[in-house]
Motif scaffolding. Sequence first.
Motif, PDB file in Angstrom:
ATOM      1  N   TRP A  34       3.533 -13.228   2.672  1.00  0.00           N
ATOM      2  CA  TRP A  34       2.990 -11.937   3.065  1.00  0.00           C
ATOM      3  C   TRP A  34       2.968 -11.876   4.578  1.00  0.00           C
ATOM      4  N   PRO A  35       3.945 -11.213   5.189  1.00  0.00           N
ATOM      5  CA  PRO A  35       4.037 -11.179   6.645  1.00  0.00           C
ATOM      6  C   PRO A  35       2.788 -10.583   7.304  1.00  0.00           C
ATOM      7  N   GLU A  36       2.098  -9.696   6.586  1.00  0.00           N
ATOM      8  CA  GLU A  36       0.901  -9.056   7.145  1.00  0.00           C
ATOM      9  C   GLU A  36      -0.199 -10.088   7.402  1.00  0.00           C
ATOM     10  N   LEU A  37      -0.361 -11.067   6.510  1.00  0.00           N
ATOM     11  CA  LEU A  37      -1.350 -12.126   6.725  1.00  0.00           C
ATOM     12  C   LEU A  37      -0.807 -13.215   7.639  1.00  0.00           C
ATOM     13  N   ALA A  38       0.485 -13.506   7.539  1.00  0.00           N
ATOM     14  CA  ALA A  38       1.093 -14.516   8.414  1.00  0.00           C
ATOM     15  C   ALA A  38       1.018 -14.099   9.878  1.00  0.00           C
ATOM     16  N   VAL A  82     -12.933  -9.838   7.350  1.00  0.00           N
ATOM     17  CA  VAL A  82     -11.625  -9.196   7.220  1.00  0.00           C
ATOM     18  C   VAL A  82     -11.461  -8.833   5.747  1.00  0.00           C
ATOM     19  N   ARG A  83     -11.091  -7.588   5.510  1.00  0.00           N
ATOM     20  CA  ARG A  83     -10.907  -7.078   4.151  1.00  0.00           C
ATOM     21  C   ARG A  83      -9.452  -6.630   4.018  1.00  0.00           C
ATOM     22  N   PHE A  84      -8.828  -6.989   2.885  1.00  0.00           N
ATOM     23  CA  PHE A  84      -7.436  -6.594   2.675  1.00  0.00           C
ATOM     24  C   PHE A  84      -7.160  -6.405   1.186  1.00  0.00           C
ATOM     25  N   PHE A  85      -6.124  -5.651   0.901  1.00  0.00           N
ATOM     26  CA  PHE A  85      -5.696  -5.384  -0.463  1.00  0.00           C
ATOM     27  C   PHE A  85      -4.329  -6.023  -0.688  1.00  0.00           C
ATOM     28  N   VAL A  86      -4.127  -6.562  -1.886  1.00  0.00           N
ATOM     29  CA  VAL A  86      -2.808  -7.033  -2.298  1.00  0.00           C
ATOM     30  C   VAL A  86      -2.375  -6.130  -3.449  1.00  0.00           C
ATOM     31  N   VAL A  87      -1.256  -5.438  -3.246  1.00  0.00           N
ATOM     32  CA  VAL A  87      -0.722  -4.530  -4.263  1.00  0.00           C
ATOM     33  C   VAL A  87       0.446  -5.227  -4.948  1.00  0.00           C
ATOM     34  N   PHE A  88       0.308  -5.420  -6.253  1.00  0.00           N
ATOM     35  CA  PHE A  88       1.351  -6.034  -7.068  1.00  0.00           C
ATOM     36  C   PHE A  88       2.078  -4.915  -7.799  1.00  0.00           C
ATOM     37  N   THR A  89       3.385  -4.845  -7.653  1.00  0.00           N
ATOM     38  CA  THR A  89       4.177  -3.786  -8.282  1.00  0.00           C
ATOM     39  C   THR A  89       5.030  -4.366  -9.400  1.00  0.00           C
ATOM     40  N   GLY A  90       5.477  -3.479 -10.281  1.00  0.00           N
ATOM     41  CA  GLY A  90       6.270  -3.905 -11.427  1.00  0.00           C
ATOM     42  C   GLY A  90       5.470  -4.816 -12.343  1.00  0.00           C
ATOM     43  N   ALA A  91       4.188  -4.502 -12.496  1.00  0.00           N
ATOM     44  CA  ALA A  91       3.290  -5.368 -13.279  1.00  0.00           C
ATOM     45  C   ALA A  91       3.480  -5.164 -14.778  1.00  0.00           C
ATOM     46  N   ASP A  92       3.379  -6.260 -15.503  1.00  0.00           N
ATOM     47  CA  ASP A  92       3.364  -6.219 -16.961  1.00  0.00           C
ATOM     48  C   ASP A  92       2.629  -7.449 -17.479  1.00  0.00           C
ATOM     49  N   GLU A  93       2.555  -7.578 -18.794  1.00  0.00           N
ATOM     50  CA  GLU A  93       1.869  -8.702 -19.444  1.00  0.00           C
ATOM     51  C   GLU A  93       0.403  -8.819 -19.003  1.00  0.00           C
ATOM     52  N   LEU A  94      -0.247  -7.683 -18.796  1.00  0.00           N
ATOM     53  CA  LEU A  94      -1.643  -7.671 -18.338  1.00  0.00           C
ATOM     54  C   LEU A  94      -2.583  -8.112 -19.448  1.00  0.00           C
ATOM     55  N   SER A 137       6.655  -7.972 -10.214  1.00  0.00           N
ATOM     56  CA  SER A 137       7.968  -8.178  -9.603  1.00  0.00           C
ATOM     57  C   SER A 137       7.864  -8.389  -8.096  1.00  0.00           C
ATOM     58  N   ALA A 138       6.802  -7.862  -7.465  1.00  0.00           N
ATOM     59  CA  ALA A 138       6.651  -7.999  -6.014  1.00  0.00           C
ATOM     60  C   ALA A 138       5.190  -7.764  -5.632  1.00  0.00           C
ATOM     61  N   SER A 139       4.869  -8.113  -4.404  1.00  0.00           N
ATOM     62  CA  SER A 139       3.521  -7.844  -3.884  1.00  0.00           C
ATOM     63  C   SER A 139       3.579  -7.661  -2.378  1.00  0.00           C
ATOM     64  N   THR A 140       2.590  -6.934  -1.891  1.00  0.00           N
ATOM     65  CA  THR A 140       2.468  -6.725  -0.453  1.00  0.00           C
ATOM     66  C   THR A 140       0.993  -6.599  -0.097  1.00  0.00           C
ATOM     67  N   VAL A 141       0.661  -6.963   1.122  1.00  0.00           N
ATOM     68  CA  VAL A 141      -0.704  -6.822   1.618  1.00  0.00           C
ATOM     69  C   VAL A 141      -0.789  -5.498   2.354  1.00  0.00           C
ATOM     70  N   THR A 142      -1.823  -4.723   2.045  1.00  0.00           N
ATOM     71  CA  THR A 142      -2.002  -3.416   2.689  1.00  0.00           C
ATOM     72  C   THR A 142      -3.432  -3.271   3.177  1.00  0.00           C
ATOM     73  N   GLN A 143      -3.645  -2.277   3.987  1.00  0.00           N
ATOM     74  CA  GLN A 143      -4.972  -1.853   4.419  1.00  0.00           C
ATOM     75  C   GLN A 143      -5.849  -3.018   4.876  1.00  0.00           C
ATOM     76  N   ILE A 144      -5.441  -3.680   5.926  1.00  0.00           N
ATOM     77  CA  ILE A 144      -6.251  -4.757   6.486  1.00  0.00           C
ATOM     78  C   ILE A 144      -7.283  -4.129   7.414  1.00  0.00           C
ATOM     79  N   HIS A 145      -8.556  -4.375   7.114  1.00  0.00           N
ATOM     80  CA  HIS A 145      -9.662  -3.803   7.892  1.00  0.00           C
ATOM     81  C   HIS A 145     -10.582  -4.919   8.368  1.00  0.00           C
ATOM     82  N   ILE A 146     -11.256  -4.672   9.462  1.00  0.00           N
ATOM     83  CA  ILE A 146     -12.305  -5.582   9.914  1.00  0.00           C
ATOM     84  C   ILE A 146     -13.617  -4.821   9.906  1.00  0.00           C
ATOM     85  N   TYR A 147     -14.704  -5.540   9.728  1.00  0.00           N
ATOM     86  CA  TYR A 147     -16.018  -4.904   9.844  1.00  0.00           C
ATOM     87  C   TYR A 147     -17.076  -5.948  10.070  1.00  0.00           C
TER      88      TYR A 147
END
Length: 131
Positions: free
Chosen positions: A6-10, A61-73, A116-126
Amino acid sequence: MNLPLWPELAALYETPPDLSSCPLYYVHVDERDTSITLGFETSRLPDRPRAEWEGERYDTVRFFVVFTGADELRIAGIATEDPDARDRTVDIVVTDTGRQRVSVTSEKRSITFSASASTVTQIHIYLQGSL
């Protein structure tokens, strides 16, 4: 744990925080887009904070990980408050086919799925406490 890159966290951390040590405060399952979003927070401050955070007072630090193409939940033990929240593990394994097997488990609750993939989004500090 064989985490996806995840380049956003790296960009913020030499070594990203262990997700098992980060409180999980948000889960959203979007069946229309076949995505699952997990929200984490950590008190481990970035090694390389963003320039716009300069001079800001924060301890979380608060962040979201969005997993796309999800199945087998699979979900077991849904509750609004989880007394086992600190005794849970988060495992993400990238398979030979490139899919990500995700599991968040505690003694009484679990959520597992494949993506199938994931990305880190919406990184916030508080500021959660007082500095």
